[in-house]
Motif scaffolding. Structure first.
Motif, short mmCIF file in Angstrom:
data_model
loop_
_atom_site.label_atom_id
_atom_site.label_comp_id
_atom_site.label_asym_id
_atom_site.label_seq_id
_atom_site.Cartn_x
_atom_site.Cartn_y
_atom_site.Cartn_z
N ILE A 181 18.33 76.65 55.64
CA ILE A 181 17.23 75.83 56.12
C ILE A 181 15.97 76.13 55.33
CG2 ILE A 181 15.88 75.10 58.14
CD1 ILE A 181 18.89 74.64 58.44
N GLU A 182 15.29 75.10 54.83
CA GLU A 182 14.00 75.29 54.17
C GLU A 182 12.96 74.36 54.79
OE1 GLU A 182 11.49 76.96 53.05
OE2 GLU A 182 12.96 77.85 51.68
N ILE A 183 11.71 74.77 54.74
CA ILE A 183 10.61 73.99 55.29
C ILE A 183 10.54 72.64 54.58
CG2 ILE A 183 8.10 73.93 55.60
CD1 ILE A 183 8.20 77.04 55.56
N ASP A 184 10.28 71.60 55.36
CA ASP A 184 10.18 70.25 54.81
C ASP A 184 8.79 70.04 54.22
OD1 ASP A 184 10.76 67.66 54.15
OD2 ASP A 184 10.36 66.85 56.15
N SER A 185 8.62 70.48 52.98
CA SER A 185 7.31 70.44 52.35
C SER A 185 7.47 70.37 50.84
CB SER A 185 6.51 71.70 52.72
OG SER A 185 5.38 71.86 51.92
N PHE A 186 6.52 69.71 50.18
CA PHE A 186 6.54 69.64 48.73
C PHE A 186 6.49 71.03 48.11
CE2 PHE A 186 4.21 69.50 44.68
CZ PHE A 186 5.05 68.69 43.94
N GLU A 187 5.77 71.95 48.79
CA GLU A 187 5.61 73.31 48.26
C GLU A 187 6.91 74.09 48.21
OE1 GLU A 187 3.59 72.03 50.54
OE2 GLU A 187 1.49 72.37 49.97
N THR A 188 7.94 73.64 48.91
CA THR A 188 9.19 74.41 48.99
C THR A 188 10.32 73.85 48.13
OG1 THR A 188 9.96 73.20 50.94
CG2 THR A 188 8.64 75.17 51.34
N ILE A 189 10.05 72.80 47.35
CA ILE A 189 11.16 72.22 46.58
C ILE A 189 11.67 73.18 45.50
CG2 ILE A 189 10.44 69.84 47.01
CD1 ILE A 189 9.33 69.74 44.18
N GLY A 190 10.84 74.14 45.09
CA GLY A 190 11.26 75.11 44.09
C GLY A 190 11.72 76.43 44.64
N ILE A 191 11.79 76.55 45.96
CA ILE A 191 12.25 77.80 46.58
C ILE A 191 13.77 77.79 46.64
CG2 ILE A 191 12.22 79.24 48.64
CD1 ILE A 191 9.55 79.14 47.21
N ILE A 192 14.39 78.79 45.99
CA ILE A 192 15.85 78.93 46.03
C ILE A 192 16.16 80.26 46.71
CG2 ILE A 192 18.00 78.93 44.72
CD1 ILE A 192 16.51 77.61 42.42
N PRO A 193 16.50 80.27 47.98
CA PRO A 193 16.76 81.53 48.68
C PRO A 193 17.90 82.30 48.03
CG PRO A 193 16.62 79.69 50.22
CD PRO A 193 16.67 79.10 48.85
N GLY A 194 17.75 83.61 47.94
CA GLY A 194 18.79 84.43 47.34
C GLY A 194 20.12 84.31 48.06
N LYS A 195 20.05 84.05 49.37
CA LYS A 195 21.31 83.97 50.12
C LYS A 195 22.16 82.77 49.73
CE LYS A 195 19.21 81.84 54.23
NZ LYS A 195 17.87 82.42 54.26
N LEU A 196 21.55 81.76 49.09
CA LEU A 196 22.34 80.61 48.65
C LEU A 196 23.52 81.06 47.80
CD1 LEU A 196 22.97 77.63 48.03
CD2 LEU A 196 21.24 77.73 46.21
N PHE A 197 23.29 81.98 46.89
CA PHE A 197 24.34 82.39 45.96
C PHE A 197 25.38 83.26 46.65
CE2 PHE A 197 20.29 81.74 43.83
CZ PHE A 197 20.63 80.69 43.00
N GLU A 198 24.95 84.06 47.61
CA GLU A 198 25.93 84.83 48.39
C GLU A 198 26.74 83.90 49.29
OE1 GLU A 198 23.73 87.91 50.35
OE2 GLU A 198 23.71 89.18 48.55
N TYR A 199 26.09 82.88 49.83
CA TYR A 199 26.82 81.85 50.58
C TYR A 199 27.91 81.23 49.71
CZ TYR A 199 23.58 81.31 54.62
OH TYR A 199 22.85 81.48 55.77
N MET A 200 27.54 80.89 48.48
CA MET A 200 28.50 80.26 47.58
C MET A 200 29.67 81.19 47.31
SD MET A 200 25.60 78.43 45.15
CE MET A 200 26.37 79.05 43.69
N ALA A 201 29.38 82.48 47.11
CA ALA A 201 30.43 83.45 46.84
C ALA A 201 31.32 83.68 48.05
CB ALA A 201 29.82 84.78 46.38
N ALA A 202 30.77 83.44 49.26
CA ALA A 202 31.56 83.60 50.49
C ALA A 202 32.61 82.52 50.64
CB ALA A 202 30.64 83.60 51.70
#
Length: 427
Positions: A329-350
């Motif tokens: 989940i990420e905030i619905d804001s223009f400021e967050t379009i470049g935020i890539i949480p580190g957990k995304l990649f661990e999620y992918m590996a899971a």
């Protein structure tokens, strides 16, 4: 062998996402003929502690430590709970902030620029100046936030003309919480000026997202490299899958990361599907804003809710691998379009399907689509979210809920460290 001095604030026993990036880079840099030397606080007040990570520190790496005076310790005299909450990144909506919380945010934003660790800059510069005089260092790397770490690199570069890489795990002035700090115009301008100074003086810039690279390219002509966060090949026993249809979010859920469309979709499915009611579980692991819990109760999901709080990184990986679906989940804001949480990649590996909700045209959306790791939705995609949950549930009932990722190897920590080593060697 090149020697690099890495200046960081977050380091084991600190927990949370901020520590993972350089803990893993330091682990693998020697494999690419680079010797890391790490400089961190000796007595930092971390909002999250994870003793398991201490065992992951490369035992052959030199770790330099110096004491730090933490203003959050003083602030906790007035309100320990509020101080801990703010220092961990959870900021309530303004109308729900207490008077003490408003004062703490104002002081944090206007008296400590760029952040609450700025008092560590001068003592660190003095200590590291003495170290650099007697120990050959080829490159200095600073990683922020906290962005005061970059001010240490800035001064060391000025004194010794040493090559300096500034690593931005998150943006500086454009990050979502920045405008929550009740900044005066003068303070906001000072942040901008410091950001520009760092970006134009550093020899090379690292970012974790493509959007942040584009943003910084408007400010500086220095080389900018995108090195995302990633996943490590963790040697932990693979847990059994949950028997329940568990949808899990792992990590902090801030007040504004509150996807009403998800809660509404789940509420509607629960009303319409008797079997789903008996199988479903919503699991939140990590720090969760009280506002999130209140909203979940409003949608009558609390009977299916399991809140576990913070767990060690090792335990978090197990929950990722045993859950049926993983929430991002990420905030619905223009400021967050470049935020890539580190957990995304661990999620992918899971190798569990990801259900992601965030702003339109985000970097996360592109990565999830390119890797076939799940589905990404905007905040106006209620029916699409509902249908994806139902599709996953149907596959769960058939014992066939899985994903087939594409190109995940490019996000392994070792592969990313190889890319970093190339930047270091060519600076």
């Amino acid at each position: 062998m090149k020697k690099v001095l890495i200046i960081a604030y977050y380091w084991p026993p600190a927990g949370g996402p901020g520590v993972q990036r350089w803990l893993k880079f330091v682990k693998y840099l020697p494999d690419f003929d680079i010797e890391p030397i790490v400089y961190v606080p000796e007595n930092a007040t971390y909002p999250i502690i994870d003793q398991d990570l201490v065992n992951q520190v490369n035992k052959n790496v030199t770790v330099l430590k110096q004491p730090i005076k933490e203003p959050y310790k003083l602030a906790s005299i007035f309100s320990k709970k509020s101080t801990t909450t703010i220092s961990s990144g959870i900021i309530k909506a303004e109308k729900k902030q207490s008077f003490i919380e408003k004062i703490l945010l104002y002081v944090r934003g206007n008296f400590f620029i760029p952040d609450a660790r700025v008092g560590w800059v001068n003592p660190s510069v003095d200590y590291l100046s003495n170290y650099v005089k007697t120990n050959a260092v080829d490159v200095i790397i600073t990683t922020g936030p906290p962005h005061s770490m970059h001010l240490i690199g800035l001064e060391l570069q000025r004194r010794f003309a040493v090559k300096w890489i500034a690593d931005f795990r998150d943006p500086w002035t454009s990050i979502g919480y920045h405008k929550e700090l009740k900044l005066t115009d003068k303070s906001a301008q000072k942040h901008k000026d410091l950001e520009r100074l760092v970006l134009t003086k550093a020899d090379t810039i690292l970012t974790t997202s493509y959007t942040t690279k584009l943003e910084f390219a408007e400010i500086t002509q220095k080389p900018i490299h995108v090195i995302t966060n990633g996943y490590d090949i963790e040697t932990i026993e693979k847990p059994a899958m949950d028997q329940k249809f568990t949808i899990s979010h792992i990590g902090s859920l801030l007040s504004k990361r509150n996807p009403h469309i998800l809660w509404q979709a789940l509420n509607e499915i629960l009303q319409e599907n008797d079997q789903f009611r008996s199988d479903f579980q919503l699991q939140l692991i990590g720090k969760v804003s009280s506002e999130i819990i209140d909203t979940i109760k409003e949608f009558k999901l609390d009977a299916y809710l399991n809140v576990l709080g913070y767990v060690s990184h090792t335990e978090a990986l197990k929950y990722q691998r045993s859950s049926q679906v993983l929430l991002l989940i990420e905030i619905d804001s223009f400021e967050t379009i470049g935020i890539i949480p580190g957990k995304l990649f661990e999620y992918m590996a899971a190798e569990r399907p990801i259900l992601a909700i965030g702003p339109k045209q985000s970097d996360v959306e592109k990565i999830i689509k390119d890797t076939n790791a799940g589905k990404y939705f905007n905040y106006d995609n209620l029916q699409e979210v509902k249908q994806y949950i139902l599709d996953c549930y149907e596959k769960y009932q058939q014992n066939n809920l899985k994903v087939h990722g594409i190109g995940l190897q490019y996000f392994s920590r070792k592969k990313l460290t190889e890319k970093l080593a190339g930047v270091i060697k060519n600076i």
